[in-house]
Scaffold this active site. Structure first.
Site, PDB file in Angstrom:
ATOM      1  N   ASN A 163       0.706  -1.397  -0.054  1.00  0.00           N
ATOM      2  CA  ASN A 163       0.055   0.009   0.022  1.00  0.00           C
ATOM      3  C   ASN A 163       0.854   1.212  -0.071  1.00  0.00           C
ATOM      4  O   ASN A 163       0.506   2.164  -0.568  1.00  0.00           O
ATOM      5  CB  ASN A 163      -1.039   0.105   1.150  1.00  0.00           C
ATOM      6  CG  ASN A 163      -0.595  -0.143   2.481  1.00  0.00           C
ATOM      7  OD1 ASN A 163       0.805  -0.504   2.709  1.00  0.00           O
ATOM      8  ND2 ASN A 163      -1.092   0.366   3.693  1.00  0.00           N
ATOM      9  N   GLU A 261       4.258  -2.969  12.577  1.00  0.00           N
ATOM     10  CA  GLU A 261       3.200  -2.069  12.357  1.00  0.00           C
ATOM     11  C   GLU A 261       2.382  -2.664  11.655  1.00  0.00           C
ATOM     12  O   GLU A 261       2.339  -3.102  10.411  1.00  0.00           O
ATOM     13  CB  GLU A 261       4.047  -1.089  11.389  1.00  0.00           C
ATOM     14  CG  GLU A 261       3.380   0.500  11.696  1.00  0.00           C
ATOM     15  CD  GLU A 261       2.464   0.431  10.368  1.00  0.00           C
ATOM     16  OE1 GLU A 261       1.256   0.168  10.496  1.00  0.00           O
ATOM     17  OE2 GLU A 261       2.920   0.908   9.285  1.00  0.00           O
ATOM     18  N   CYS A 295      -3.309   1.833   6.612  1.00  0.00           N
ATOM     19  CA  CYS A 295      -3.334   1.245   8.161  1.00  0.00           C
ATOM     20  C   CYS A 295      -3.813   2.320   9.061  1.00  0.00           C
ATOM     21  O   CYS A 295      -4.632   1.981   9.898  1.00  0.00           O
ATOM     22  CB  CYS A 295      -1.794   0.904   8.707  1.00  0.00           C
ATOM     23  SG  CYS A 295      -0.977  -0.308   7.629  1.00  0.00           S
ATOM     24  N   GLU A 469       8.533   3.893  14.262  1.00  0.00           N
ATOM     25  CA  GLU A 469       9.254   4.348  13.041  1.00  0.00           C
ATOM     26  C   GLU A 469       9.319   5.886  12.999  1.00  0.00           C
ATOM     27  O   GLU A 469       8.326   6.556  13.363  1.00  0.00           O
ATOM     28  CB  GLU A 469       9.094   3.757  11.751  1.00  0.00           C
ATOM     29  CG  GLU A 469       8.920   2.029  11.756  1.00  0.00           C
ATOM     30  CD  GLU A 469       8.449   1.420  10.611  1.00  0.00           C
ATOM     31  OE1 GLU A 469       7.615   1.830   9.850  1.00  0.00           O
ATOM     32  OE2 GLU A 469       9.135   0.478  10.201  1.00  0.00           O
TER      33      GLU A 469
END
Ligand code: SIN
Length: 488
Positions: A163, A261, A295, A469
Site C-alpha cells: 500500500n 506495524e 493502516c 518508526e
C-alpha cells in the site's frame, strides 16, 4: 524516449529493474517469476525474477559479509550516502511515482507525495545517525568508570507492504543504514518495481554492495529464512496483524528484535463543538487516501447525536462526488483496489453489514468502471458485532455511528483490538487533553487528518504492533546498548 508500447515510459528507463538486488548485483532468479499487474487496467506490467529460500539465505550472508566495513564507517560517511540517496529519490520522483501508480493504483499526485514523504526518512536518519550518543554514568564505586556504547544491532530484515511501496522501504532502511546495520528487504509481491528502483538509486548513491539487498520470492519461505538465520538480529514488518503474529512467533527462534506495524481500525470522533466543515473535509482525507488502503485510514466515524444527520448527509455527498478512476488520470481521487481478493473482501463486509440492518448512504458496490474499482461507500446503522465494525477495512468504505457524550465516544472508539491511529475534532481545550489521553491508540490526530511525518514517532499498541518508526526514536530499534565497566 517514452514509447507507446512501454506502459512505464520513464524518463530514466534504467530505474525499471526486474531482478533481485543482492551484494550489489542484479541476480537472475532461481524460482518462478512474479507477474506484476496494473490494478487499474488488469493488464500485465511485466515479470520480476524471484529467488528461492536458499538464495535468500545467500542474500543474508552477503549482508553479514558487508556489515564490518559499513559499521566501521563514520556516521558522517554513512550520512553522506543516505543524503545522496535522498537527493536521487527526489530527482527521480516523477518516474518513481509513475512506477508506483502503475503497479499499485494510487493517483499519481498521491504517489508523488509518497515518494517525497519516503525520501524524507533518508534525510532525517542521515542526520539522526550523527546523534547516536553513548553515556558516561557516575560509577557506584571508586576506581571504576562506567560507559554505555551504542552499537548497530547487526544484519536486519525488513518486510514491506504494497500500500506504500516506497515510503515504508525508506522508513525502515534509512534508520538501519544510518545506525551502521546492513539490511535485506523483501517488498510486497504486487509492487516489486518501486522497491527495485529504490535499490538502483541506492547503488547510484554509493551505498556499497551487500549493505542494502532486495530479495523477491515466496513470502512464507523468505520470512522463514529471515527467522532461521542467526545473523539476522532484527526484523521490521509492516502488514497485517495475522502475518505479524506468525513472524513474531518465528522470530522467537533466534531471539530477534522485532518491530511490527500492523493493522488498524481508526475511529474519527466529531464532537458537537467541532469546526463542522473542517471535520467533514478531515474525515474525507483521512478515509479515502489510497482508496482507504492505509493502516491509519479511518474506519469508524463517531458523530455527536445532534450533528449526526447533518454530518452524514454532507459527508455522504462529498464521498459520492469523489472521482473514481485510473490513477494516471489527474482528475482521479480514488484508484482501484489492489486485487480481486481485496474487492471480494469489501463486498463481503458490506453484505454482512446489510444483513444485520445497515443502511447505505453512498456507494455500496463495485464501481461501474468495473475491474477493481469500488464506489466510495458510507454506511450507518451498524451493529457493534458486525465485521465492518470489528475488522480493518482497507477499502473506500466507512461506517458512521452517533454518540451521546464524551464517555460514550471514548468507549466506542476504544472498542477494538487495534490501537494504531485515531482522530477527533473539537475546539474545547480541556476535551483535547482528556480525549487524547483517553484514546487507546499509538497516534492521535486532533483537528488533523494526518498523523505521519519523518519527525514523528509512527506506530501502534495492542494488536497494531509495537516499536516506532520515524522521529529520533526510529533509529533506536537498530541499536544495541553495550555497558562497559572500566577499572582505573
Ligand atoms: C501505513 O498505512 O502503514 C502508512 C501510512 C503512513 O505512513 O502515513
Amino acid at each position: 524516449m517514452p514509447s507507446f508500447t512501454d506502459p512505464f515510459a520513464l524518463h530514466d528507463p534504467q530505474l525499471l529493474r526486474r531482478q533481485p538486488f543482492v551484494n550489489g548485483q542484479w541476480l537472475a532468479g532461481d524460482a518462478p517469476p512474479l507477474t506484476v499487474n496494473n490494478p487499474a487496467t488488469g493488464t500485465q506490467l511485466g515479470e520480476a525474477q524471484t529467488l528461492s529460500a536458499t538464495s535468500a539465505v545467500a542474500a543474508i550472508d552477503a549482508a553479514q559479509a558487508a556489515l564490518p566495513e559499513w559499521k566501521a564507517m563514520t556516521a558522517q560517511e554513512r550520512a553522506k550516502r543516505l543524503e545522496r540517496w535522498h537527493n536521487l529519490i527526489l530527482e527521480h520522483a516523477d518516474d518513481l511515482a509513475r512506477i508506483m501508480t502503475l503497479e499499485q493504483g494510487k493517483p499519481l499526485a498521491e504517489a508523488r507525495g509518497e515518494v517525497v514523504y519516503g525520501a524524507s526518512f533518508a534525510k532525517w536518519f542521515a542526520e539522526e545517525g550523527r546523534r547516536v550518543y553513548g553515556e558516561i554514568i557516575p560509577p557506584p564505586q571508586r576506581g571504576r568508570r562506567l560507559l554505555v556504547f551504542r552499537e548497530p544491532i547487526g544484519v536486519c530484515a525488513a518486510i514491506t507492504p504494497w500500500n506504500f511501496p516506497s515510503a515504508m522501504i525508506v522508513r525502515k532502511t534509512a534508520p538501519a543504514l544510518a545506525a551502521g546495520c546492513t539490511i535485506v528487504l523483501k517488498p510486497a509481491e504486487s509492487t516489486p518495481f518501486s522497491a527495485l528502483a529504490l535499490a538502483e538509486l541506492a547503488q547510484r548513491a554509493g551505498i556499497p554492495g551487500g549493505v542494502f539487498n532486495v530479495v523477491l520470492g515466496n513470502p512464507s519461505d523468505i520470512g522463514k529464512a529471515f527467522a532461521a538465520h542467526p545473523a539476522v538480529r532484527k526484523l521490521s514488518f509492516t502488514g497485517s496483524t495475522r502475518t505479524g503474529r506468525i513472524l513474531l512467533a518465528q522470530a522467537a527462534e533466534q531471539i530477534q528484535k522485532v518491530t511490527l506495524e500492523l493493522g488498524g481500525n481508526a475511529p474519527f470522533i466529531v464532537f458537537e463543538d467541532a469546526d463542522f466543515d473542517a471535520a467533514v473535509e478531515g474525515a474525507i482525507t483521512a478515509k479515502f487516501r489510497n482508496a482507504g488502503q492505509v493502516c491509519v485510514a479511518v474506519n469508524r466515524i463517531l458523530v455527536h447525536e445532534n450533528l449526526f444527520a447533518r454530518f452524514t448527509e454532507r459527508f455522504a455527498a462529498r464521498a459520492a462526488a469523489l472521482k473514481v478512476g485510473n490513477g494516471l488520470d489527474p482528475e482521479t481521487d480514488i484508484g482501484p483496489l489492489i486485487n480481486a481478493t481485496a474487492l471480494a473482501r469489501i463486498e463481503g463486509l458490506i453484505a454482512d453489514a446489510k444483513a444485520s440492518g445497515a443502511k447505505i448512504h453512498a456507494g455500496g458496490q463495485p464501481h461501474k468502471l468495473g475491474g477493481l474499482f469500488f464506489e466510495p461507500t458510507v454506511i450507518t446503522q451498524i451493529k457493534s458485532q458486525a465485521r465492518i465494525w470489528r475488522e480493518e477495512l482497507f477499502g473506500p468504505v466507512v461506517t458512521l455511528l452517533p454518540f451521546r457524550d464524551e464517555a460514550e465516544a471514548l468507549r466506542l472508539a476504544n472498542d477494538t483490538e487495534y490501537g494504531l491511529a485515531s482522530y477527533f475534532y473539537s475546539r474545547d481545550l480541556g476535551r483535547m487533553f482528556r480525549v487524547a489521553e483517553g484514546l487507546q491508540f499509538g497516534m492521535v490526530g486532533v483537528n488533523a487528518p494526518a498523523v505521519s511525518g519523518d519527525c514523528a514517532p509512527f506506530g501502534g499498541i495492542k494488536a497494531s504492533g509495537f516499536g516506532r518508526e520515524g522521529s529520533r526514536h526510529g533509529i533506536e530499534d537498530y541499536l544495541e546498548y553495550k555497558t562497559v565497566w572500566v577499572g582505573v
